[in-house]
Design an enzyme around this catalytic site. Sequence first.
Site, mmCIF file in Angstrom:
data_model
loop_
_atom_site.group_PDB
_atom_site.id
_atom_site.type_symbol
_atom_site.label_atom_id
_atom_site.label_comp_id
_atom_site.label_asym_id
_atom_site.label_seq_id
_atom_site.Cartn_x
_atom_site.Cartn_y
_atom_site.Cartn_z
ATOM 1 N N ALA A 248 0.840 -1.207 0.000
ATOM 2 C CA ALA A 248 0.000 0.000 0.000
ATOM 3 C C ALA A 248 0.877 1.259 0.000
ATOM 4 O O ALA A 248 1.975 1.243 0.575
ATOM 5 C CB ALA A 248 -0.932 -0.016 1.206
ATOM 6 N N PRO A 249 0.449 2.335 -0.671
ATOM 7 C CA PRO A 249 -0.857 2.520 -1.310
ATOM 8 C C PRO A 249 -0.996 1.912 -2.694
ATOM 9 O O PRO A 249 -2.080 1.927 -3.261
ATOM 10 C CB PRO A 249 -0.978 4.040 -1.377
ATOM 11 C CG PRO A 249 0.420 4.526 -1.492
ATOM 12 C CD PRO A 249 1.242 3.585 -0.650
ATOM 13 N N GLY A 250 0.092 1.384 -3.264
ATOM 14 C CA GLY A 250 -0.030 0.604 -4.484
ATOM 15 C C GLY A 250 0.566 1.194 -5.738
ATOM 16 O O GLY A 250 0.521 0.557 -6.793
ATOM 17 N N ASN A 251 1.155 2.387 -5.680
ATOM 18 C CA ASN A 251 1.746 2.981 -6.887
ATOM 19 C C ASN A 251 2.880 2.126 -7.442
ATOM 20 O O ASN A 251 2.999 1.943 -8.659
ATOM 21 C CB ASN A 251 2.253 4.389 -6.593
ATOM 22 C CG ASN A 251 1.122 5.403 -6.500
ATOM 23 O OD1 ASN A 251 -0.008 5.115 -6.879
ATOM 24 N ND2 ASN A 251 1.418 6.570 -5.983
ATOM 25 N N LYS A 252 3.726 1.617 -6.560
ATOM 26 C CA LYS A 252 4.830 0.763 -7.009
ATOM 27 C C LYS A 252 4.295 -0.588 -7.480
ATOM 28 O O LYS A 252 4.851 -1.197 -8.404
ATOM 29 C CB LYS A 252 5.849 0.584 -5.880
ATOM 30 C CG LYS A 252 6.499 1.883 -5.410
ATOM 31 C CD LYS A 252 7.507 1.629 -4.301
ATOM 32 C CE LYS A 252 8.094 2.925 -3.763
ATOM 33 N NZ LYS A 252 7.124 3.688 -2.951
ATOM 34 N N GLU A 270 -0.211 -6.651 2.084
ATOM 35 C CA GLU A 270 -0.387 -5.500 2.967
ATOM 36 C C GLU A 270 -1.097 -5.943 4.239
ATOM 37 O O GLU A 270 -2.126 -6.621 4.182
ATOM 38 C CB GLU A 270 -1.191 -4.403 2.274
ATOM 39 C CG GLU A 270 -1.491 -3.199 3.137
ATOM 40 C CD GLU A 270 -0.232 -2.526 3.702
ATOM 41 O OE1 GLU A 270 -0.211 -2.238 4.920
ATOM 42 O OE2 GLU A 270 0.732 -2.319 2.935
ATOM 43 N N ASP A 297 0.425 -10.482 6.737
ATOM 44 C CA ASP A 297 1.785 -10.092 7.111
ATOM 45 C C ASP A 297 2.791 -10.812 6.222
ATOM 46 O O ASP A 297 2.773 -12.048 6.136
ATOM 47 C CB ASP A 297 2.014 -10.435 8.579
ATOM 48 C CG ASP A 297 3.341 -9.923 9.109
ATOM 49 O OD1 ASP A 297 4.116 -9.338 8.325
ATOM 50 O OD2 ASP A 297 3.600 -10.106 10.315
ATOM 51 N N ASP A 317 9.619 -2.460 0.350
ATOM 52 C CA ASP A 317 9.577 -1.040 0.693
ATOM 53 C C ASP A 317 8.887 -0.915 2.056
ATOM 54 O O ASP A 317 7.745 -0.470 2.150
ATOM 55 C CB ASP A 317 8.808 -0.279 -0.390
ATOM 56 C CG ASP A 317 8.830 1.225 -0.180
ATOM 57 O OD1 ASP A 317 9.858 1.723 0.295
ATOM 58 O OD2 ASP A 317 7.820 1.883 -0.471
ATOM 59 N N CYS A 379 12.158 5.691 2.024
ATOM 60 C CA CYS A 379 12.130 7.133 1.759
ATOM 61 C C CYS A 379 12.712 7.838 2.982
ATOM 62 O O CYS A 379 12.138 8.783 3.514
ATOM 63 C CB CYS A 379 10.718 7.621 1.434
ATOM 64 S SG CYS A 379 9.455 7.178 2.649
#
Length: 504
Positions: A248-252, A270, A297, A317, A379
Site C-alpha cells: 500500500a498505497p499501491g503505486n509501485k 499488505e 503479514d 519497501d 524514503c
Amino acid sequence: MARFKAKQPSSGAAEKKKPRMSNAERSAYFSRREAAKVLRSVLQGDAHRRAVATIKSLVYSPSIKNKKATFALVCQTLKHLPIIKDVLEGANILNSRWKRQVELVYIITYDILFGQEISFVGDAEKFLLQRKVSLQSALARLLVRKKMKCIEDLLDRYQTPDVSKPRYVRVNTLKLDVDSALIDLRKQYMVEKDDLVPDLLKLPPKCDLHDHPLVMNGSVFMQGKASSMVAAALDPDPGWEVLDACAAPGNKTVHLAALMRGKGKVIACELNKERIKRLADTVRLSGACNIEVFHGDFLSLDPKDPPYSKVRAILLDPSCSGSGTVAERLDHLLPSHAAGQSANVDETERLTKLASFQKKVLTHALCFPQVERIVYSTCSIHQIENEDVVKSILPLAASHGFRLGTPFPQWHRRGLPVLEGFEHLVRTDPVEDKEGFFIALFVREEGSVIHPSLSPDSSHLSLVKRTKRKNLSKKEARIRMPTLYGGMFKMFLYSKPSFRVNLK
C-alpha cells in the site's frame, strides 16, 4: 362547551418548514466533516508515530468528494493548530460532547477566526459561532501574552521554506502509451520525458493534475521520480511471479504490473486494514489484471508454500521514518514537528526499532527459494535505515548467493561510503532532488539457488550450480543437475545441509 385540540403538524410538514441548505452551504458543511475525518487520522498517526498515509493520500482517496476544499482546510487548520489549541483553552468553552469531536471543532474554529465566513450550517458550527466573541477575546489575550502584534507574527515560528519541485507523472502503459499521454498533457502544460525512468514525464512545479481526466481514469499516476525508480530498479521480466511485500498505497505495485506488461503475477501483500482499501482502489484504477492482493503479514508467508515458492523477484519497501519526504508529506505541519520531536531520544529509539524491523523483513525475503532479484528501498535519509541495514544483511545475503547489483549506473548519487560496495547503492537527496530515497538491489549470482528441500532458516544453505540452457536468458535459466554424478551424488548433496558445492 366543546374543546378543540390544535392539530399538530406531521413530521413531514415540520421537515418541509426547515430551511434547505444552498449548494454553497452544503459544500462547506460536508467539506468540514471530510476535513475533520482526515485530520483525525493525521493527528492520531502523528501521536503514535505510525501514520496510515500522507495527508495528500488521505485527502485524494476516492472517499473524499470535495478534494480541493478538504485539502485546503486540513492544511490551513494544521498550520494554525498551535494557535487554535491555545485559543480554545483560553476561551474554555468546550464541553464533553464537543471534546469527543475535537477535530471538527479545530476545523470550524479555523474557519471562524481565520477563514471565510461563507456558511455555518450545522450544530457544531452554531455552537462555536455563538461563542465567537469568546474565541476572539482569547485570541487577543494570546497575542498580548506572546508579545506579538499580529497573527502573522505568531505563524512565523511555524513556517518552513516552500519546496518547489517538478511535478512527475508516470504513464500507466497498461492503458495508454507515452506518446499519446504527451500529446494530451501538452495541450495544457510544458511536458518532457524523464531521462532516467521509462514512462515518466516531467511537468512544471505546482501543476494541479488531481482532476485531470488522465489521472481520474488511471492512465497516468502522480508519482515522484525517486518513488518511480524503485520498481524500475527491480526490473522484473514479463511472466515472472513477483511479490510486493509492503504494497500500500499501491503505486509501485501497479508500476510492477505495467513493467511486466500485464503478464505473470504480482502478489501485493499488505497488513494494515485501512491501507489495504487504498491498495485495492489503486489496483482497480490501474486496470491491472495480474495483481493478487493479499491482506496479511509478509513475515507470516512460508517461502516453501506453493503460492510463493516460484517468486522470482521481491520489492521490499517497508515502514520507515519517511524523513526523506517530509516536505512532500507536509510533515512540517504536524504537531510532532512543531514540538521538535525529530531530534529527541524518542526518535532515536524509533529509528532503532524501524531498522530492526527492516532487517527482519529483508532477511525473510532472502529465504524465498527461486527469488533472483530483491529491491530494498526506503524514503529515509538516515544511515541506520539504509546503509546500516544493508551492511548487516550482506554476509547472510552472500551465503544465499546474492551480491549487490547496480541499478541506474548513470545516476551520480550513490550510497554513503560506510560499507564495501557502497557504490552500488542509490540515494536521492531531499535538497538537490527534492526527495530523499534509498535503493539497494540484491541479485542472486548466476548458478546459486536454494534447494527447496533445505530449511530457509539455515545459515549454511547449499548452493547448486545453475546451468545455462540454449535460447534462454540468464533470468530464465533453470536448475539442471549434472547427470554425470547420477542419483547417488544428489542423495549425498541434499543430505549435507552444511555442504556447499560449486559445480564446474
